[in-house]
Design a protein around this motif. Structure first.
Motif, PDB file in Angstrom:
ATOM      1  N   ARG A  61       0.756  -1.085  -0.008  1.00 61.48           N
ATOM      2  CA  ARG A  61       0.083   0.082   0.065  1.00 61.48           C
ATOM      3  C   ARG A  61       0.837   1.295  -0.026  1.00 61.48           C
ATOM      4  N   SER A  62       1.903   1.353   0.782  1.00 62.15           N
ATOM      5  CA  SER A  62       2.771   2.384   0.891  1.00 62.15           C
ATOM      6  C   SER A  62       3.409   2.844  -0.445  1.00 62.15           C
ATOM      7  N   TYR A  64       2.436   1.652  -3.441  1.00 61.01           N
ATOM      8  CA  TYR A  64       1.372   2.032  -4.434  1.00 61.01           C
ATOM      9  C   TYR A  64       1.206   3.638  -4.283  1.00 61.01           C
ATOM     10  N   PHE A  65       0.757   4.061  -3.032  1.00 56.24           N
ATOM     11  CA  PHE A  65       0.573   5.557  -3.120  1.00 56.24           C
ATOM     12  C   PHE A  65       1.850   6.173  -3.291  1.00 56.24           C
ATOM     13  N   ALA A  66       3.074   5.817  -2.735  1.00 56.42           N
ATOM     14  CA  ALA A  66       4.068   6.795  -2.902  1.00 56.42           C
ATOM     15  C   ALA A  66       4.426   7.036  -4.414  1.00 56.42           C
ATOM     16  N   SER A  68       2.596   6.634  -6.638  1.00 59.23           N
ATOM     17  CA  SER A  68       1.380   7.534  -7.525  1.00 59.23           C
ATOM     18  C   SER A  68       1.391   8.850  -7.322  1.00 59.23           C
ATOM     19  N   PHE A  69       2.549   9.360  -6.727  1.00 61.95           N
ATOM     20  CA  PHE A  69       2.787  10.894  -6.313  1.00 61.95           C
ATOM     21  C   PHE A  69       3.708  11.366  -7.364  1.00 61.95           C
TER      22      PHE A  69
END
Length: 115
Positions: A61-62, A64-66, A68-69
Motif C-alpha cells: 500500500r505504501s 502504491y501510494f508513494a 502515485s505521487f
C-alpha cells in the motif's frame, strides 16, 4: 521480470507462440533488464516486490501510494535514467535486437531511451 503479475509467463507464452508460427527461424531472448542490467536499487525489484507482496497492508500500500505521487515518480525516473541507462544500453548492444517486446510496464521506455 519475476515480480509477479505474469510478466515472465506472458513472455514465455509469446516465445512459444512465435516458435509455433516460425519453428527454428527466430532467435528469442527473454531478458529481465532491471535485474540483469539495472543499477541498485532498481536491480532489487524482485526481492523488494516479493517482500511488499507479503505485507500488502503496509508495504504494498505504501509503495502504491508513494509511486502515485508525480514528484516522487519524476525523481525515481530521473534516478533510473542516471544510474541504469549505461546498463540498458549494454543490454541493447549485447542482444542487438531487431524487435523488442516488453511485457512489463516499467520497461516500455527502455528501448526508446537506450543510445
Amino acid at each position: 521480470s519475476d515480480t509477479g503479475g505474469g510478466h515472465r509467463a506472458s513472455a514465455e507464452a509469446l516465445e512459444a507462440a512465435m516458435e509455433r508460427e516460425a519453428p527454428g527461424r527466430l532467435d528469442v531472448a527473454i531478458v529481465d533488464v532491471w535485474t540483469q542490467y539495472g543499477a541498485f536499487p532498481f536491480n532489487k525489484f524482485v526481492p523488494s516486490y516479493r517482500l511488499a507482496a507479503k505485507y500488502p497492508n503496509v508495504l504494498w500500500r505504501s509503495c502504491y501510494f508513494a509511486t502515485s505521487f508525480p514528484p516522487l515518480m519524476a525523481a525515481l525516473n530521473l534516478q533510473h535514467r542516471l544510474t541504469c541507462s549505461r546498463g540498458f544500453a549494454q543490454c541493447m548492444r549485447e542482444h542487438d535486437p531487431h524487435l523488442v517486446v516488453s511485457m512489463h510496464p516499467l520497461t516500455q521506455h527502455v528501448p526508446l531511451e537506450s543510445p
